[in-house]
Design a protein around this motif. Structure first.
Motif, PDB file in Angstrom:
ATOM      1  N   ASP A   1      58.625  48.018  65.594  1.00 47.09           N
ATOM      2  CA  ASP A   1      57.847  47.183  66.709  1.00 47.09           C
ATOM      3  C   ASP A   1      58.264  45.703  66.124  1.00 47.09           C
ATOM      4  OD1 ASP A   1      56.696  49.218  67.960  1.00 47.09           O
ATOM      5  OD2 ASP A   1      54.882  49.123  66.408  1.00 47.09           O
ATOM      6  N   VAL A   2      58.401  44.601  67.278  1.00 51.23           N
ATOM      7  CA  VAL A   2      58.752  43.286  67.292  1.00 51.23           C
ATOM      8  C   VAL A   2      57.680  42.453  67.609  1.00 51.23           C
ATOM      9  CG1 VAL A   2      60.424  41.578  67.875  1.00 51.23           C
ATOM     10  CG2 VAL A   2      61.021  43.793  67.956  1.00 51.23           C
ATOM     11  N   THR A   3      57.164  41.616  66.485  1.00 52.50           N
ATOM     12  CA  THR A   3      56.135  40.618  66.644  1.00 52.50           C
ATOM     13  C   THR A   3      56.968  39.161  66.038  1.00 52.50           C
ATOM     14  OG1 THR A   3      55.377  41.009  64.644  1.00 52.50           O
ATOM     15  CG2 THR A   3      54.397  42.254  66.451  1.00 52.50           C
ATOM     16  N   GLU A   4      56.125  38.705  65.617  1.00 53.31           N
ATOM     17  CA  GLU A   4      56.840  37.542  64.840  1.00 53.31           C
ATOM     18  C   GLU A   4      57.659  38.149  63.665  1.00 53.31           C
ATOM     19  OE1 GLU A   4      53.762  37.748  65.020  1.00 53.31           O
ATOM     20  OE2 GLU A   4      52.877  36.067  66.224  1.00 53.31           O
ATOM     21  N   THR A   5      57.608  39.480  63.471  1.00 59.43           N
ATOM     22  CA  THR A   5      58.098  40.052  62.398  1.00 59.43           C
ATOM     23  C   THR A   5      59.067  41.249  62.825  1.00 59.43           C
ATOM     24  OG1 THR A   5      56.657  39.612  60.917  1.00 59.43           O
ATOM     25  CG2 THR A   5      58.335  41.125  60.139  1.00 59.43           C
ATOM     26  N   VAL A   6      60.370  41.437  62.367  1.00 62.96           N
ATOM     27  CA  VAL A   6      61.217  42.621  62.735  1.00 62.96           C
ATOM     28  C   VAL A   6      61.444  43.360  61.351  1.00 62.96           C
ATOM     29  CG1 VAL A   6      62.207  41.715  64.769  1.00 62.96           C
ATOM     30  CG2 VAL A   6      63.048  41.171  62.452  1.00 62.96           C
ATOM     31  N   THR A   7      61.211  44.661  61.466  1.00 63.78           N
ATOM     32  CA  THR A   7      61.381  45.243  60.258  1.00 63.78           C
ATOM     33  C   THR A   7      62.212  46.801  60.696  1.00 63.78           C
ATOM     34  OG1 THR A   7      59.392  46.883  60.652  1.00 63.78           O
ATOM     35  CG2 THR A   7      59.244  44.921  59.181  1.00 63.78           C
ATOM     36  N   ALA A   8      62.959  47.234  59.623  1.00 62.53           N
ATOM     37  CA  ALA A   8      63.664  48.169  59.845  1.00 62.53           C
ATOM     38  C   ALA A   8      64.034  49.364  58.642  1.00 62.53           C
ATOM     39  CB  ALA A   8      65.244  48.308  60.167  1.00 62.53           C
ATOM     40  N   PRO A   9      64.002  50.520  58.674  1.00 62.30           N
ATOM     41  CA  PRO A   9      64.121  51.265  57.332  1.00 62.30           C
ATOM     42  C   PRO A   9      65.613  51.156  57.036  1.00 62.30           C
ATOM     43  CG  PRO A   9      63.762  52.716  59.397  1.00 62.30           C
ATOM     44  CD  PRO A   9      63.637  51.353  59.660  1.00 62.30           C
ATOM     45  N   VAL A  10      66.079  51.507  55.569  1.00 60.94           N
ATOM     46  CA  VAL A  10      67.218  51.353  55.173  1.00 60.94           C
ATOM     47  C   VAL A  10      67.952  52.683  55.152  1.00 60.94           C
ATOM     48  CG1 VAL A  10      69.104  50.613  53.425  1.00 60.94           C
ATOM     49  CG2 VAL A  10      67.181  49.201  54.288  1.00 60.94           C
ATOM     50  N   PRO A  11      68.683  53.351  55.784  1.00 59.84           N
ATOM     51  CA  PRO A  11      69.311  54.874  55.653  1.00 59.84           C
ATOM     52  C   PRO A  11      70.049  54.806  54.443  1.00 59.84           C
ATOM     53  CG  PRO A  11      70.493  53.741  57.310  1.00 59.84           C
ATOM     54  CD  PRO A  11      69.534  52.852  56.873  1.00 59.84           C
ATOM     55  N   GLU A  12      70.022  55.915  53.886  1.00 58.43           N
ATOM     56  CA  GLU A  12      70.722  56.126  52.469  1.00 58.43           C
ATOM     57  C   GLU A  12      72.456  56.103  52.741  1.00 58.43           C
ATOM     58  OE1 GLU A  12      71.501  60.043  49.193  1.00 58.43           O
ATOM     59  OE2 GLU A  12      70.025  60.266  51.111  1.00 58.43           O
ATOM     60  N   GLY A  13      73.032  55.434  51.717  1.00 54.46           N
ATOM     61  CA  GLY A  13      74.443  55.155  51.701  1.00 54.46           C
ATOM     62  C   GLY A  13      74.867  53.631  52.724  1.00 54.46           C
ATOM     63  N   ALA A  14      73.772  53.109  53.140  1.00 56.72           N
ATOM     64  CA  ALA A  14      73.827  51.850  53.955  1.00 56.72           C
ATOM     65  C   ALA A  14      74.219  50.845  52.985  1.00 56.72           C
ATOM     66  CB  ALA A  14      72.812  51.446  54.832  1.00 56.72           C
ATOM     67  N   ILE A  15      73.869  50.573  51.679  1.00 56.01           N
ATOM     68  CA  ILE A  15      74.293  49.564  50.707  1.00 56.01           C
ATOM     69  C   ILE A  15      74.890  50.164  49.468  1.00 56.01           C
ATOM     70  CG2 ILE A  15      72.470  48.133  51.297  1.00 56.01           C
ATOM     71  CD1 ILE A  15      70.597  48.982  49.029  1.00 56.01           C
ATOM     72  N   ALA A  16      75.816  49.528  48.954  1.00 58.83           N
ATOM     73  CA  ALA A  16      76.232  50.007  47.663  1.00 58.83           C
ATOM     74  C   ALA A  16      76.128  49.099  46.409  1.00 58.83           C
ATOM     75  CB  ALA A  16      77.767  50.431  47.842  1.00 58.83           C
ATOM     76  N   PRO A  17      76.187  49.424  45.305  1.00 57.77           N
ATOM     77  CA  PRO A  17      76.013  48.415  44.036  1.00 57.77           C
ATOM     78  C   PRO A  17      77.260  47.329  44.511  1.00 57.77           C
ATOM     79  CG  PRO A  17      76.400  50.721  43.279  1.00 57.77           C
ATOM     80  CD  PRO A  17      76.748  50.680  44.742  1.00 57.77           C
ATOM     81  N   GLY A  18      76.612  45.959  44.280  1.00 57.32           N
ATOM     82  CA  GLY A  18      77.640  44.749  44.362  1.00 57.32           C
ATOM     83  C   GLY A  18      76.797  44.018  45.414  1.00 57.32           C
ATOM     84  N   GLU A  19      77.554  42.937  46.100  1.00 59.85           N
ATOM     85  CA  GLU A  19      76.871  42.175  47.091  1.00 59.85           C
ATOM     86  C   GLU A  19      77.008  42.588  48.500  1.00 59.85           C
ATOM     87  OE1 GLU A  19      78.323  37.778  48.725  1.00 59.85           O
ATOM     88  OE2 GLU A  19      77.833  37.960  46.640  1.00 59.85           O
ATOM     89  N   ASN A  20      75.875  42.745  48.976  1.00 57.71           N
ATOM     90  CA  ASN A  20      75.824  43.310  50.389  1.00 57.71           C
ATOM     91  C   ASN A  20      75.034  42.285  51.439  1.00 57.71           C
ATOM     92  OD1 ASN A  20      75.504  46.410  50.135  1.00 57.71           O
ATOM     93  ND2 ASN A  20      74.898  45.634  48.173  1.00 57.71           N
ATOM     94  N   THR A  21      75.285  42.238  52.704  1.00 55.57           N
ATOM     95  CA  THR A  21      74.767  41.247  53.372  1.00 55.57           C
ATOM     96  C   THR A  21      74.063  41.832  54.817  1.00 55.57           C
ATOM     97  OG1 THR A  21      76.923  40.199  53.216  1.00 55.57           O
ATOM     98  CG2 THR A  21      75.729  39.451  55.305  1.00 55.57           C
ATOM     99  N   LEU A  22      72.738  41.142  54.910  1.00 50.92           N
ATOM    100  CA  LEU A  22      72.048  41.677  56.231  1.00 50.92           C
ATOM    101  C   LEU A  22      72.249  40.777  57.308  1.00 50.92           C
ATOM    102  CD1 LEU A  22      69.801  43.168  57.358  1.00 50.92           C
ATOM    103  CD2 LEU A  22      68.165  41.747  56.360  1.00 50.92           C
ATOM    104  N   ARG A  23      72.762  41.183  58.440  1.00 50.16           N
ATOM    105  CA  ARG A  23      72.833  40.145  59.422  1.00 50.16           C
ATOM    106  C   ARG A  23      72.142  40.417  60.353  1.00 50.16           C
ATOM    107  NH1 ARG A  23      79.606  41.150  60.120  1.00 50.16           N
ATOM    108  NH2 ARG A  23      80.108  40.213  58.312  1.00 50.16           N
ATOM    109  N   PHE A  24      71.360  39.440  61.078  1.00 49.76           N
ATOM    110  CA  PHE A  24      70.271  39.575  62.127  1.00 49.76           C
ATOM    111  C   PHE A  24      70.694  38.730  63.373  1.00 49.76           C
ATOM    112  CE2 PHE A  24      69.203  35.952  59.423  1.00 49.76           C
ATOM    113  CZ  PHE A  24      68.733  35.134  60.241  1.00 49.76           C
ATOM    114  N   ARG A  25      70.287  39.269  64.562  1.00 49.47           N
ATOM    115  CA  ARG A  25      70.277  38.490  65.615  1.00 49.47           C
ATOM    116  C   ARG A  25      68.939  38.818  66.429  1.00 49.47           C
ATOM    117  NH1 ARG A  25      71.142  38.945  71.005  1.00 49.47           N
ATOM    118  NH2 ARG A  25      72.264  37.330  72.040  1.00 49.47           N
ATOM    119  N   VAL A  26      68.037  37.801  66.525  1.00 53.22           N
ATOM    120  CA  VAL A  26      66.760  37.974  67.127  1.00 53.22           C
ATOM    121  C   VAL A  26      66.767  36.984  68.360  1.00 53.22           C
ATOM    122  CG1 VAL A  26      65.659  38.929  65.260  1.00 53.22           C
ATOM    123  CG2 VAL A  26      65.715  36.039  65.784  1.00 53.22           C
ATOM    124  N   VAL A  27      65.673  37.244  69.488  1.00 55.47           N
ATOM    125  CA  VAL A  27      65.621  36.310  70.378  1.00 55.47           C
ATOM    126  C   VAL A  27      64.065  35.754  70.647  1.00 55.47           C
ATOM    127  CG1 VAL A  27      65.697  36.303  72.980  1.00 55.47           C
ATOM    128  CG2 VAL A  27      67.277  37.923  71.776  1.00 55.47           C
TER     129      VAL A  27
END
Length: 204
Positions: free
Chosen positions: A81-107
């Motif tokens: 659900d979208v309000t002033e906040t957006v959330t999303a679950p992280v599936p297994e294997g989406a990240i790995a040890p080291g530097e990761n990046t979360l890119r977002f685009r909202v309207v």
């Protein structure tokens, strides 16, 4: 009203409209990211959900969240659900040890898209090694091993037992001794009687 007055009123109205638009534009541009989880520059040991909070209500269209692993592999997240906040679950294997990046685009509510990225480090905890099992060694006797100190001579060398024939032979010895002894005594007495008779006959 003169033409000059009309012109003046028109200019004043136009100036007021421009001022209103100038005030409205910054207000729309003020929709911005307030906080996020993870935050930019954070180090996390686990991550099951991402969350971004903005200053104003967002439209529930055209929103995107993408996790990019250290090797560059992108994973698009499913936004709830979208309000002033957006959330999303992280599936297994989406990240790995080291530097990761979360890119977002909202309207934003006025239809203005807002884009950005959040860099964070994923450093999972190492599993605690389990203690090594304790091995107990139990000594066992082998067929060729020497007897232990706890063994007694009786247990290692059995005492010989007499056979039935030996017992019978031993028990019969006293009976034969008495018979032989009696026969000898009778022979002595008989000899003495014969001698005595012989002496009496000689005297007569």
């Amino acid at each position: 009203m003169s033409v000059t007055a009309l012109v003046r009123h028109g200019l004043a109205a136009a100036a007021a409209l421009l001022a209103a638009l100038a005030l409205a534009a910054p207000a729309a541009a003020h929709t911005a990211l307030v906080s996020s989880s993870p935050a930019d520059g954070d180090t996390v040991t686990e991550l099951t959900e991402v969350s971004l909070e903005f200053t104003e209500q967002l439209l529930d269209i055209g929103n995107e969240l993408v996790l990019v692993a250290p090797d560059g592999t992108p994973t698009e997240l499913e936004i709830g659900d979208v309000t002033e906040t957006v959330t999303a679950p992280v599936p297994e294997g989406a990240i790995a040890p080291g530097e990761n990046t979360l890119r977002f685009r909202v309207v934003s509510a006025d239809g203005h898209p807002i884009e950005g990225s959040i860099a964070f480090t994923y450093a999972p905890e190492e599993p605690t090694p389990s203690p090594a099992p304790v091995v107990t060694v139990t000594a066992t006797a082998t067929p060729g091993s020497s007897p232990s100190a706890s063994e007694t001579p009786e247990s290692s060398s059995p005492t010989p037992s007499a056979t039935p024939d030996a017992v019978a032979a031993t028990a019969g010895v006293p009976g034969w001794g008495w018979i032989l002894g009696g026969a000898g005594a009778i022979a002595v007495v008989a000899t003495a009687v014969i001698l005595m008779r012989g002496r009496g006959a000689g005297r007569g």
